[in-house]
Design a protein around this motif. Structure first.
Motif, PDB file in Angstrom:
ATOM      1  N   LEU B 156      -6.214  16.902  15.669  1.00 22.62           N
ATOM      2  CA  LEU B 156      -5.184  16.291  16.648  1.00 22.62           C
ATOM      3  C   LEU B 156      -4.141  17.141  16.860  1.00 22.62           C
ATOM      4  O   LEU B 156      -3.501  17.424  17.851  1.00 22.62           O
ATOM      5  CB  LEU B 156      -4.979  15.008  16.258  1.00 22.62           C
ATOM      6  CG  LEU B 156      -5.993  13.761  16.317  1.00 22.62           C
ATOM      7  CD1 LEU B 156      -5.300  12.646  15.947  1.00 22.62           C
ATOM      8  CD2 LEU B 156      -6.403  13.734  17.621  1.00 22.62           C
ATOM      9  N   TYR B 186      -6.232   6.385  22.132  1.00 22.30           N
ATOM     10  CA  TYR B 186      -6.919   7.243  23.245  1.00 22.30           C
ATOM     11  C   TYR B 186      -6.835   6.632  24.707  1.00 22.30           C
ATOM     12  O   TYR B 186      -6.609   7.043  25.528  1.00 22.30           O
ATOM     13  CB  TYR B 186      -8.207   7.788  22.727  1.00 22.30           C
ATOM     14  CG  TYR B 186      -8.495   9.124  23.918  1.00 22.30           C
ATOM     15  CD1 TYR B 186      -7.991  10.353  23.810  1.00 22.30           C
ATOM     16  CD2 TYR B 186      -9.650   8.712  24.871  1.00 22.30           C
ATOM     17  CE1 TYR B 186      -8.378  11.208  24.775  1.00 22.30           C
ATOM     18  CE2 TYR B 186      -9.952   9.882  25.524  1.00 22.30           C
ATOM     19  CZ  TYR B 186      -9.191  10.896  25.607  1.00 22.30           C
ATOM     20  OH  TYR B 186      -9.823  12.045  26.548  1.00 22.30           O
ATOM     21  N   PRO B 196     -13.398  13.312  25.019  1.00 22.05           N
ATOM     22  CA  PRO B 196     -12.480  14.770  25.217  1.00 22.05           C
ATOM     23  C   PRO B 196     -12.926  16.001  25.482  1.00 22.05           C
ATOM     24  O   PRO B 196     -12.346  16.612  26.153  1.00 22.05           O
ATOM     25  CB  PRO B 196     -12.361  14.928  23.576  1.00 22.05           C
ATOM     26  CG  PRO B 196     -12.475  13.336  22.689  1.00 22.05           C
ATOM     27  CD  PRO B 196     -13.553  13.015  23.805  1.00 22.05           C
ATOM     28  N   TRP B 211      -2.730  13.961  23.483  1.00 20.30           N
ATOM     29  CA  TRP B 211      -3.152  14.399  22.151  1.00 20.30           C
ATOM     30  C   TRP B 211      -1.866  14.312  21.091  1.00 20.30           C
ATOM     31  O   TRP B 211      -2.088  13.805  19.982  1.00 20.30           O
ATOM     32  CB  TRP B 211      -3.484  15.841  22.075  1.00 20.30           C
ATOM     33  CG  TRP B 211      -5.025  15.917  22.535  1.00 20.30           C
ATOM     34  CD1 TRP B 211      -5.422  16.697  23.491  1.00 20.30           C
ATOM     35  CD2 TRP B 211      -6.291  15.050  22.543  1.00 20.30           C
ATOM     36  NE1 TRP B 211      -6.506  16.551  24.012  1.00 20.30           N
ATOM     37  CE2 TRP B 211      -7.234  15.751  23.124  1.00 20.30           C
ATOM     38  CE3 TRP B 211      -6.491  14.135  21.728  1.00 20.30           C
ATOM     39  CZ2 TRP B 211      -8.361  15.359  23.123  1.00 20.30           C
ATOM     40  CZ3 TRP B 211      -7.632  13.588  21.636  1.00 20.30           C
ATOM     41  CH2 TRP B 211      -8.740  14.277  22.365  1.00 20.30           C
TER      42      TRP B 211
END
Lengths: 307, 644, 339
Positions: B156, B186, B196, B211
């Motif tokens: 991340l 998310y 993603p 993010w």
């Protein structure tokens, strides 16, 4: 002249950047795990953690991180010695190597130049002896001279310490060992240069004009003969200043040469890049200095160098 | 011109003179000994090299100490023996009240918990983390929970900075325990966007922010849960003097482990060196990382010295690749009785120079003489001419791994998947000749993995004999009469030390006795380790040193899936025997099971090829008393007296 | 003026000073050594690795051979019987203890003979590599001048700064497979080729600098300027006016490279990335000898013979360089940077 120097410095920085980038590429492409320091295998999750910690999980990122460190003159951590940073290691090792390297180069010049000049001028037994000595200097590997000196002076005669670095008395043996090959090479260069110079027309003219022989020899012939020695002194000094692995190993000198070799063998990217950067910077600086002196002495080169 | 040269020379001379000023002689310590190359680290949790551990056991005091004569645990920071519950799973250690840190503060049970917790943190990357994770209840779960979180947070944080990730890293997000948080956060941050990978263009720009936000949430959730999770680990500091450890399986040798310096306590001040991010004592990646320099000796402004240690000595000076200097810890309970007040570990890059320095009287003690003419040293010691050279059998074995797992190596069929071929090669090795004629330095020929007589209570099984005839028969049985049909045997070895000589001798014996064609492949350490790890070898050289006094320190290596099982040996039978031994109540029955296990793996299945058990020569100057040679080369200096 | 100074000058001799007969003596010594090593090749290649670990480990030099000869003759089992039974083979097998034995009981005589060939092959290969690349590179830089020169010399500078050991390891990794395949699966030969390529790939840098400097100096000489003024093309100038005077310095530098290459190989072997055991090389043998000698052990032969051979070889090579210089550049018309 100033423009020339500026240009050369600029080129030097460019060269340094290239050396840096190529070294980095080499370290990351050579197989071998830099993070493993013992014979035990790293657990995968531990290795992943270490990669995250040292930022080596992504080559581009790692390069940027190292490079931004370099801009701040901070070479970052080493993998092999987690308690030390590269800067601290360099700070400990570089003065030792500089001291040893300088004294070795001094010795080499003091021995090599007179020996070479002498053997060019005087023939017969003296010249032959001098040449042979110079040849022996190139022909006996450092690890043999070092070990022999250590055995003779340290163990049998007991006039030099065997126990590593610490006192000024520990300096002579490694200095001589390190200086010998340089001295031999310098003597050879000087002799050849001197022979050539003595055959030049201007020497003949000078002698014909009745200038004293000593002056012709040292005032006219020697400067010309010294040019090749000078070219050689640049890279040689840079090399001597960054240490010699063999000499450091035999005499337990805590200098930079061992880091150079060990960092490569350990794939220790941070330390290796630090060593290479220092070495390359020195080489470039000394080459520049030599070229400047060269241009100053030899007018023929000046025009070419300035373009 | 000449003038320029003279100026140059003068400048050089001046440089040498100024640089020479930096060299200054040091006061001679009471004991000066040789530390082969420099210590790698003085952080006990990260240690794995003997020269590091040797310093650590003088700087830190663990629960128990190892008596250098018997290698049995004795009281140190805690009273020996511990109180053990009836099922053997709960041990209570009572700390001594006179334990003191070098700043005068008492040593508490919480300091031990702190030290052990550091050991199992993934960021510490301790080789010996398994001392805790393998045995202490809940420790393995805690460590893997942490590793997973570190994986997620690393990915991340890389995404948040706009770096791309590869598939492997992306998969971390899906499999992790944190996946739920990831998904929820998310969705909140991005609305209804797909996976993603599907991001592009302007969305990436938004996603970078997202993010970052996501990373923050996961990070905070994880940091908040840290202590609660650790509370589930079976380590409990009941009060300052009582430490309770709960095990997940019986660990009869834990008293021995407790003397190992990696299990040292940590002074609270060490926590000040932790890197912090967003108020939590973790890095962005969720790692527990200390400023690496915390082990470096520093005198702070208030007169306190760092690092704070609780052993008989404290660290005074560490000059990289030169020396480490210790002086008596004035707050230690025995401080007044310690005769050897200062110790210096001097670094000698070359073992030969180290021995010469010893001969010249510049050092008092070499823990292990490792020169290429060590047989000459051994002969001097044996003949009695030099009583200061003391040959010491080590609990260590030099052996070779057979590649038991891969049917093909480098495009060639690997015959060693067949146990008969392995046994044939093992039978055809004249170990006596190698130890007696080639090495000549007192190493014992190894017919088993575990050096006989080094582990109390363990009875070594009948080892592999030298029987070339039997070897040829077995080879014929396996379909290679007189070695016909065997591929060129590839032997990988490390080019340092005596390994090349031993490998060459072994190769020649196989050529002679079995008719095999052997190709030697020597590599420097890193390339060697790489090939070994990827199992690109048929036979590869290896060593193993005992870590504690129990056969499992050797036998665990051969267990299926063990990280150090380089041979790839996988035997359900052997694993079952180890597991039975792990739960056996009766110590004698346990040892019998372990003996059977060793006979199975080493003698019957020939998973490895033991060659010799190391013997090392230690050199102690006359007048230095109290350095007891032992099979681990552990030397506490507090009992040493030096007469000049 | 003293006699010697006059001697050294054009006025009288028009010949530079030199060691008395050094060139010819060097050639003689070198030829003798190489011939001896080459003549021993059939035996040394077969016997360099025969271990007599029960009877001859670290055995001192002696006229009497150690133990039995079976192992030795067994190694020749593929040779014709006449060869095996010949007087030379028998004598050599009997002479194997002449220089002593090493720590695996191997005959130093045969290891030394093979080691010298190995060293020579590596050094010759490295020198050839260095000479070819270095001369071409340096001449190109010097002749083209300007931007090309700048770029070429910058590349040399970059390569100068690179960590040599890493380069060797990298070359090993990259080249082992293709070279082994190329050489028909013989890893040992691939090893040798990689070694000399690696050593040569560093040695050419200095060569390039030397050549470039030389070309730069020559370009300003009157005769080159004159040729150019008369309309000679660059190739003509290169071939007729630049290469002949370049030959001297190139040869001298090449002969200086040979001993350097031998020493480099020794250093790499010392680090464990050079010649692989059991193959011997002079440097490897000398390095082993150095580590074997101490106040405690009298294995002098392990140091003395390899070192003596190494030094003799290097001396002869250096002497040869001197001799060749005079042969190739008799007039010594042009001052050279390196001589």
């Amino acid at each position: 002249m100033i423009r020339y120097v500026m240009r050369r410095v600029g080129l030097g920085v460019l060269t340094l950047a290239c050396v840096y980038a190529v070294t980095f590429l080499m370290t990351v492409s050579v197989p071998g795990n830099p993070l493993q320091s013992s014979e035990r295998r790293l657990a995968p999750e531990v290795e992943a953690a270490l990669r995250a910690r040292y930022d080596v999980d992504h080559n581009g990122r790692y390069f940027l991180q190292l490079f931004s460190g370099l801009m701040r003159l901070d070479f970052g951590p080493t993998f092999q010695y987690p308690d030390w940073s590269c800067n601290e290691i360099l700070a400990q090792a570089l003065p030792v190597s500089v001291l040893l390297g300088l004294s070795a180069m001094l010795t080499a010049v003091l021995i090599g130049v007179p020996l070479g000049a002498w053997s060019a001028v005087r023939r017969g037994v003296a010249g032959a002896a001098a040449t042979t000595l110079a040849l022996l200097g190139t022909c006996v590997p450092t690890f043999i001279t070092g070990a022999c000196l250590l055995l003779c002076f340290g163990v049998w005669l007991k006039i030099a310490p065997v126990g590593g670095w610490g006192t000024i008395s520990a300096l002579p043996l490694p200095t001589i060992t390190l200086a010998l090959p340089f001295a031999a090479y310098i003597a050879r260069l000087t002799r050849v240069g001197m022979e050539e110079a003595l055959r030049q027309d201007f020497i003949r003219t000078a002698l014909a004009r009745g200038i004293p022989e000593r002056r012709v020899l040292w005032g006219h012939a020697f400067p010309v003969a010294f040019l090749p020695v000078l070219s050689y002194l640049g890279p040689a000094t840079a090399q001597a200043l960054t240490g010699s692995f063999v000499v450091e190993k035999v005499f337990s000198v805590p200098g930079m040469g061992q880091h150079f070799v060990n960092a490569a063998l350990n794939r220790d990217a941070g330390l290796l890049i630090a060593c290479v950067t220092v070495y390359a910077a020195l080489v470039i600086a000394f080459n520049l200095a030599v070229d400047l002196v060269h241009a100053w002495i030899d007018p023929r080169v000046r025009g070419e160098a300035a373009t | 011109m000449l003038r320029a040269v003279i100026v140059l020379l003068i400048a050089l001379l001046a440089g040498v003179y100024i640089a020479g000023k930096w060299i200054s002689p040091r006061p001679r310590p009471d004991l000066r000994y040789v530390n082969s190359s420099d210590v790698h680290t003085l952080d006990p949790a990260r240690m794995s090299w003997t020269q590091d551990l040797r310093l650590a056991l003088n700087l830190w005091e663990t629960l128990y100490a190892c008596d250098p004569r018997t290698l049995k645990p004795v009281s140190a920071a805690a009273e020996f023996p511990p109180e053990i519950s009836a099922d053997g799973l709960t041990w209570t250690f009572r700390l001594r009240e006179d334990g003191r840190w070098s700043d005068g503060a008492p040593v508490t049970a919480a300091d031990f918990v702190r030290g052990w917790r550091r050991l199992i943190e993934p960021g510490t990357a301790a080789d010996y983390a398994f001392f805790v994770t393998d045995y202490v209840e809940g420790a393995a779960q805690y460590a893997s929970w942490r590793s997973e979180a570190v994986g997620v947070l690393t990915v991340l944080s890389r995404l948040a900075e706009g770096w791309s990730i590869n598939e492997e890293q992306a998969s971390v997000l899906a499999t992790a325990e944190c996946a739920e948080i990831v998904r929820r956060a998310y969705a909140e941050a991005m609305g209804n966007v797909a996976e993603p990978e599907a991001l592009s263009g302007a969305r990436i720009a938004r996603a970078v922010l997202a993010w970052g936000e996501l990373h923050r949430r996961v990070f905070e959730a994880h940091a908040a849960e840290l202590d609660a999770r650790f509370a589930r680990v079976g380590l409990e500091a009941v009060d300052d003097q009582t430490l309770i450890v709960r095990f997940r399986r019986p660990c009869p040798f834990f008293a021995d482990l407790a003397a190992f310096p990696v299990l040292a306590p940590m002074h609270p001040s060490v926590e000040e060196h932790r890197e912090r991010w967003r108020g939590a004592p973790l890095t962005r990646e969720g790692l527990v990382v200390y400023d690496s320099r915390w082990t470096r000796p520093v005198k702070t402004s208030d007169g306190a010295a760092r690092p704070v240690t609780n052993g008989p000595y404290r660290l005074i000076e560490w000059r990289f690749k030169r020396s480490v200097r210790l002086e008596v810890n004035p707050h230690h309970r025995d401080a007044s009785q310690i005769a050897c007040r200062s110790v210096e570990a001097a670094v000698f890059a070359d073992a030969n120079s180290a021995l010469l320095a010893y001969e010249a009287g510049e050092v008092d003690f070499i823990p292990t003489v490792e020169v290429s003419y060590d047989h000459a040293i051994f002969r001097l010691a044996e003949s009695g001419d030099r009583p200061d050279f003391q040959p010491t059998p080590l609990a260590a074995t030099s052996f070779f791994n057979f590649n038991c797992a891969d049917a093909e190596v480098d495009g060639r069929a690997n015959p060693f998947v067949d146990a008969r071929v392995r046994r044939a090669f093992s039978l055809a090795l004249d170990r006596e000749a190698i130890a007696r004629h080639v090495l000549q330095r007192g190493d014992r020929p190894a017919r088993t993995f575990i050096p006989p007589g080094t582990l109390p209570g363990y009875d070594t099984p009948e080892g592999i004999p030298f029987d070339p005839e039997g070897g040829r028969r077995l080879l014929e049985e396996a379909g290679y009469p007189q070695g016909r049909g065997l591929p060129v045997i590839d032997v990988l070895f490390n080019t340092s030390g005596a390994h090349p000589v031993v490998s060459q001798a072994i190769a020649r014996q196989w050529e002679t006795h079995l008719g095999a064609r052997v190709e030697l492949r020597g590599k420097e350490s890193k390339a060697f380790a790489e090939d070994k790890a990827r199992r690109r070898f048929m036979i590869s050289q290896a060593n193993w040193y005992a870590d504690y006094n129990d056969p499992t320190t050797f036998l665990d290596v051969l267990a299926t899936g063990n990280g150090n099982n380089d041979s790839g040996y996988a035997s359900a039978e052997f694993d079952a025997l180890l597991a039975q031994a792990g739960t056996a109540d009766d110590p004698e029955a346990r040892m019998r099971l372990l003996k059977e296990a060793e006979a199975t793996a080493v003698v019957r299945d020939a998973a490895i090829l033991p060659v010799f058990h190391y013997t090392s020569v230690i050199a102690v100057r006359e007048g230095v008393e109290g350095l007891h040679p032992n099979s681990r080369l552990w030397f506490p200096f507090s009992g040493v007296t030096v007469r000049r | 003026m003293t006699e010697s100074l006059k001697d050294a000058m054009v006025l009288r001799g028009r010949r530079p000073s030199r060691l008395p007969g050094s060139g010819r003596a060097a050639i003689a010594v070198l030829a003798l050594m190489t011939l001896a090593a080459a003549a021993l090749w059939p035996w040394s290649a077969a016997w360099y690795d025969v271990q007599e670990i029960d009877s001859a480990v670290r055995r001192a030099p002696s006229w009497k051979p150690a133990g039995n000869e079976e192992a030795f003759l067994a190694r020749l089992s593929r040779e014709p019987v006449a060869f095996r039974a010949s007087w030379i083979t028998q004598t050599l097998a009997g002479a194997r203890s002449l220089l002593g034995h090493d720590d695996l009981g191997r005959s130093l005589l045969f290891r030394l003979a093979l080691g010298m060939l190995v060293s020579l092959v590596i050094a010759a290969g490295a020198t050839a590599t260095a000479t070819v690349i270095g001369t071409a590179w340096g001449a190109a830089a010097g002749l083209c001048g300007g931007r090309v020169d700048q770029i070429l010399m910058r590349i040399v500078d970059v390569l100068y700064g690179l960590p040599y050991i890493l380069l060797v390891i990298l070359m090993k990794v990259a080249l082992t497979r293709p070279l082994t395949a190329l050489l028909g699966g013989r890893t040992r030969y691939a090893d040798l080729v990689i070694l000399f390529l690696a050593i040569g790939s560093v040695a050419w840098l200095t060569m390039a600098r030397v050549v470039r400097g030389q070309v730069l100096s020559l370009k300003h000489e009157g005769f080159v300027q004159a040729a150019r003024a008369m309309g000679a093309g660059p190739w003509w100038i290169l071939r007729k006016h630049l290469l002949p005077p370049l030959a001297g310095p190139v040869i001298v530098y090449a002969t200086l490279t040979v001993p350097q290459a031998v020493l480099q190989e020794a250093f790499l072997s010392f680090l464990g990335i050079g010649v692989q055991p059991p193959l011997p090389s002079l440097g490897r043998l000398a390095a082993d000898g150095v580590s074997a000698i101490s106040p405690f052990s009298g294995y002098w032969w392990l140091l003395a013979f390899p070192c003596a051979t190494l030094v003799a070889l290097l001396l002869a090579l250096s002497g040869l360089g001197d001799g060749l210089r005079r042969r190739f550049d008799p007039a010594n018309r042009h001052p050279s940077l390196l001589g």
